[in-house]
Design a protein around this motif. Structure first.
Motif: not given
Lengths: 534, 200, 280
Positions: B80-83, B85, B97, B126-128, B177, B179, B181, B183
């Motif tokens: 799992x990755x989180x960002x 923006x 993780x 927003x998933x990716x 993965x 992810x 983000x 916003x």
């Protein structure tokens, strides 16, 4: 040709051109409009050239010398927009306006008032575009490709950028409609489609390409506009949009656009080489088929501009193979030109010299294009100076040289006087030498790892950048000689040109006197076998 | 030509276009308009294309319901990755993780976000999915990304996502993965205001 | 617009003119990092990419030799001034078929190895480690998954000072001008490193020529690529996608080190280590 058309022109035949500014403002005569397009194109070529020289001065040595990075980005963006939409496209439309009616035996363009409109939109569009330099936030600086989200960071210039792109698109679309209708409906009675000269053919194909893709560009920039001001999320990930989708739509326009810029150049070369080789164009019909297949393929290769965005494997392979395929019809064109020269009796007047340079140098651009099609290698080349070298090799010694060749070739027909052949040749040699000095080292820079669109670079890139800048200044100054030669010719300084101008050239345009009278072919000409090659 | 008589205004001019000209010109205008529409049509076409190929790592954005058989003997590493923006004021992370999953099984993961301001805020996640080829096999049964998330000043939220990785996931994928983000949904209107106020 | 006023600026300007004249004559000079060609790189795939690049380049040279050779021969022999009389032929089915078929065959020869490399590039299975790269205007952020190690990587101070308009610092005096960072990415040699790329604001692109990797970092999306460096060393690259004002000033430095050195570096970067270093 119906009698109505002929009547219309008979009555107009008694008119002389209006005096003063009105002649140009209200122009409906294809020759006047063609002239205006060509003059505008020259002005824009010099404007874009000054921007290029500012870029090259900054890049002459490492460290920032003259301009701040954001101004540099504005320069690269505007240089591209001005050169593509302001210099090359209007020049070819101008040539089409002047020459297509003369080459197919038509009295004028089919829709003369729309013709007036499509020209006069352009100066206003460019005024608006160039005025963005003086707006808060400066001119657009996101590259001519206008990728979001970066382009949405443009200052006050943003809506003006979008609106001027809309206007340029409308102008091109109207120009394209006019050219298609003219070619389809106004050919002299005996001129079948396959008898048409290659310049007319390539323009017919180009006009269809324009009609197909300029509206798509208009759509893409409209979406940018609504994303910025009206709360839509076409390209914003936050609202479920996708910035990569813009790149797909843009290049769906952008790749056919590349052929819009080069197909008429192919047409020009196909007119000039037979004249100076004194031999018919080799494989006229296969040239038509090659141009058509290039146009078709241009619609299915767009994503080769975006191999690094993260595409599925199948997508990468498809776009790699389709792109490689374009080399085949392009090769056919080159081979046919060589076969046209083969066992001819060549002389080397300036238009021929430029055409020969196109054969050599465009081919080099074609080779780097083939290299760029190979996905793993493209991942290294992409967005580096290798790409800059590639597209300048196809656009400058391709399109721009073709425009200059065409001007030298038809200038005596337009003005009734010969240009100064000696100076023309000097201009050719200076241009050719300096264009290589400018762009050839860029291949090395890109391979060594210099990205494009940067205002400053690491010291190991110094030498080739310095060489390129010297070449650019040389090329820029050589173009002043071109302006001088053209102005002298227009002022009637050269010797009188005969109606044929060259040694027994083929084509209807050489059957009318030089300078071409204000009204020509009011009665459709009879096409004898001696007046065309096929 | 007499004064006042301009080439454009020439009455004989109006006779010039033949009927056939107008038809063709009209058709070409229609073609141009149709191509303008086609530009916009590319948007849904692109979405369908992405759905089929997983291009861009997009996943389903409405809840998915299907019974799957679990492949117990195949394990896929899921990270799992989180960002966040644009420096938006959230602290955003995954509770774990990484987890090992069996294709076909239903799993749940929790994400934690804290509003770092003392204002009411809304976020859109927003998933990716990477690699993008895995995206179409990654089905979410329940996700905080289906709607916008509202945060009271300083609020911390635990947000679950329930998902299945379908058992027909191709063999060549062994690491996935997911992810997200974050916003700030107010950001877009801010940009409009900023552009209008000449803040450059 | 201002002209450079510093004396060494004028000196180097003259030097450049001199050098470009030299360059035009094809003379080389004693500059170690003067490169003409794509680097062969330090991964198996970068070497394969290089070989593909050279292969297609040699094909182009061969085609150029033939086509330009024929053209030049024709230009010499078939000119009016040497008394050539124009032939009248204007088509030949045989010739057209030949020069349509031969290019297709050459393309097929090129397509096969290219496709093979593309397929290998996409094979990101069994990575040894994963680094999440987030691109910002105008710096990079690296996070080692499962390691609690993350940091920003920005243009090194020395270059940052020299790059300003009228900085008065000669770029030639700065080591690795514009290609140096404060915190490089460190990876162990021989490990398969999986990279996940995304961006904070606009589209960027992570490019290191020696690793033959260029991948876009797109806001809201996660892109994946990988490399496996086989030689210890320092490899430099830059952002490749125009990302605004300071696009030219976000370099990438990858230090490929021995596994032990990597372990030591990783330990020193752990929050615990950093904290104790701060208290000492």
């Amino acid at each position: 040709m119906t009698s109505a058309v002929m009547d219309a022109h008979h009555s107009e035949a008694h008119h002389e051109p209006a005096k003063g500014i009105k002649r140009w403002l209200y122009a409906t005569n294809h020759k006047d409009i063609g002239t205006m397009y060509l003059v505008l194109s020259l002005v824009m070529f010099l404007t874009g050239g000054v921007m290029a020289l500012i870029i090259r001065s900054e890049l002459f040595q490492p460290g920032l010398q003259f301009i701040a990075p954001n101004v540099f980005n504005q320069m690269t963006t505007m240089h591209a927009l001005v050169m593509v939409f302001g210099a090359v496209m209007p020049a070819f439309v101008g040539l089409a306006n002047w020459m297509i009616p003369l080459m197919i035996g038509a009295p004028d363009m089919a829709l003369p008032r729309m013709n007036n409109w499509s020209f006069w939109i352009l100066p206003f569009a460019f005024l608006m575009l160039v005025s963005t330099f003086f707006m808060p936030g400066g001119a657009p600086a996101s590259g001519w490709t206008m990728y979001p989200p970066l382009v949405l960071q443009t200052g006050d210039a943003f809506p003006f950028l979008i609106f001027s792109v809309h206007l340029l698109g409308i102008s091109s679309i109207m120009g394209a409609i006019n050219i298609i209708v003219t070619i389809v409906n106004m050919r002299a009675p005996d001129m079948s489609l396959l008898k048409m000269p290659m310049f007319v053919w390539t323009w017919l194909i180009t006009a269809y390409l324009l009609l197909a893709v300029m509206p798509v560009l208009a759509g893409a920039v409209t979406m940018l506009l609504t994303d910025q001001f009206f709360g839509t999320s076409f390209f914003l990930a936050a609202g479920g949009g996708d910035p990569v989708m813009y790149q797909h739509i843009f290049w769906f326009f952008g790749h056919p656009e590349v052929y819009i810029l080069i197909l008429p150049a192919f047409g020009v070369v196909s007119e000039i080489i037979p004249t100076f080789a004194r031999k018919p164009l080799f494989g006229h019909d296969s040239m038509v088929y090659a141009a058509s297949s290039i146009a078709f393929l241009s619609f299915i290769v767009w994503a080769h501009h975006m191999f690094t965005v993260g595409m599925p494997l199948t997508g990468q392979l498809f776009f790699m193979f389709s792109t490689m395929l374009i080399a085949v019809p392009t090769g056919v064109k080159i081979f046919n030109w060589v076969a046209t020269m083969w066992r001819g009796a060549m002389t080397f007047e300036t238009p021929m010299l430029f055409s020969l340079a196109i054969l050599f140098l465009f081919t080099i651009g074609g080779f780097s294009g083939l290299m760029l099609a190979i996905v793993p290698a493209d991942i290294q080349y992409h967005d580096s100076y290798f790409v800059v070298a590639h597209f300048h090799y196809v656009l400058v010694p391709g399109s721009v040289f073709a425009i200059m060749a065409a001007v030298y070739y038809w200038l005596p027909k337009w003005t009734g006087h010969m240009y100064n052949e000696k100076l023309g040749k000097v201009h050719f040699w200076l241009s050719t030498v300096f264009i290589n000095v400018t762009f050839f080292p860029m291949h090395f820079l890109g391979l060594a790892g210099m990205p494009r669109r940067i205002p400053d670079y690491s010291t190991q890139f110094t030498d080739f950048n310095a060489i390129a800048s010297v070449g650019a200044v040389g090329y820029g100054l050589s173009q002043l000689l071109f302006v001088y030669v053209v102005v002298q010719c227009v002022r009637g300084k050269g010797e009188k040109a005969s109606s044929e101008v060259w040694d027994n050239p083929k084509g209807l345009e050489w059957t009318v006197p030089s300078p071409a009278p204000y009204h020509t072919f009011e009665v459709p000409p009879k096409i004898s076998s001696s007046s065309t090659f096929s | 030509m007499t004064k006042g008589e301009q080439p454009t205004m020439d009455p004989s001019d109006s006779k010039k276009p033949e009927p056939i000209d107008r038809t063709l010109a009209g058709r070409l205008v229609l073609l141009a308009i149709a191509m303008f529409g086609f530009g916009f049509l590319l948007v849904p076409i692109y979405d369908v294309f992405c759905e089929i190929t997983g291009l861009g790592g997009k996943t389903n954005d409405v809840a998915f319901t299907v019974e799957e058989s679990v492949e117990q003997d195949r394990t896929v590493q899921l990270g799992f990755v989180t960002t966040v923006n644009g420096y938006a004021p959230w602290e955003f992370s995954a509770e774990v993780e990484e987890m090992a999953i069996h294709p076909g099984g239903i799993y749940e993961a929790t994400f934690i976000a804290t509003n770092l301001t003392d204002e009411f805020k809304t976020a859109q996640a927003v998933p990716s999915v990477a690699p993008s080829q895995a995206a179409k096999y990654f089905k979410k049964l329940e996700c905080f990304c289906f709607t916008t998330q509202e945060f009271m000043p300083g609020e911390t939220k635990e947000m679950p996502v329930r998902f299945i990785v379908e058992s027909d996931l191709p063999d060549y994928i062994d690491t996935i993965t997911l992810s997200y983000t974050f916003f700030d949904t107010a950001r877009q209107t801010d940009t409009v205001a900023a552009a209008g106020l000449n803040t450059h | 617009m201002r002209l450079p006023t510093r004396p060494q600026g004028e000196f180097s300007m003259l030097r450049k003119v001199y050098l470009s004249v030299l360059g035009l004559l094809g003379a080389s000079r004693a500059n170690a990092d003067w490169a003409l060609n794509m680097p062969r790189g330090v991964t198996r795939l970068s070497a394969e990419t290089y070989d593909l690049h050279m292969q297609i380049f040699y094909w182009c040279c061969a085609i150029a030799l033939v086509v330009f050779g024929v053209m030049i021969y024709s230009l010499i022999r078939h000119r009016k001034s040497v008394g050539a009389k124009p032939a009248t032929f204007s088509h030949s089915m045989k010739a057209e078929v030949i020069w349509t078929t031969i290019p297709i065959i050459i393309l097929l020869i090129l397509a096969v190895p290219s496709a093979r490399t593309v397929i290998e590039l996409e094979d990101s299975r069994k990575p040894d480690m994963t680094v999440v790269i987030t691109a910002y205007q105008w710096r990079w952020h690296y996070r080692y998954t499962g390691q609690d190690v993350e940091f920003y990587s920005s243009l090194a101070r020395t270059s940052g000072d020299a790059r300003r308009l009228d900085s008065g610092i000669d770029p030639f005096t700065v080591d690795n001008y514009l290609l140096d960072v404060d915190n490089p990415l460190v990876v162990p040699v021989g490990s398969k490193v999986r990279l996940l790329l995304t961006a904070n604001d606009v589209v960027h692109s992570w490019w290191v020529p020696e690793l033959a990797i260029k991948k876009d970092a797109i806001p809201g999306f996660m892109n994946e690529t990988w490399f496996k460096a086989e030689t210890v060393g320092t490899y430099r690259g830059q952002c490749a996608e125009l990302c605004g004002m300071d696009h030219g000033y976000m370099p990438i430095v990858v230090n490929v080190v021995e596994p032990q050195a990597y372990a030591a570096w990783l330990a020193s970067k752990q929050p615990a280590a950093t904290q104790s270093a701060a208290t000492n």
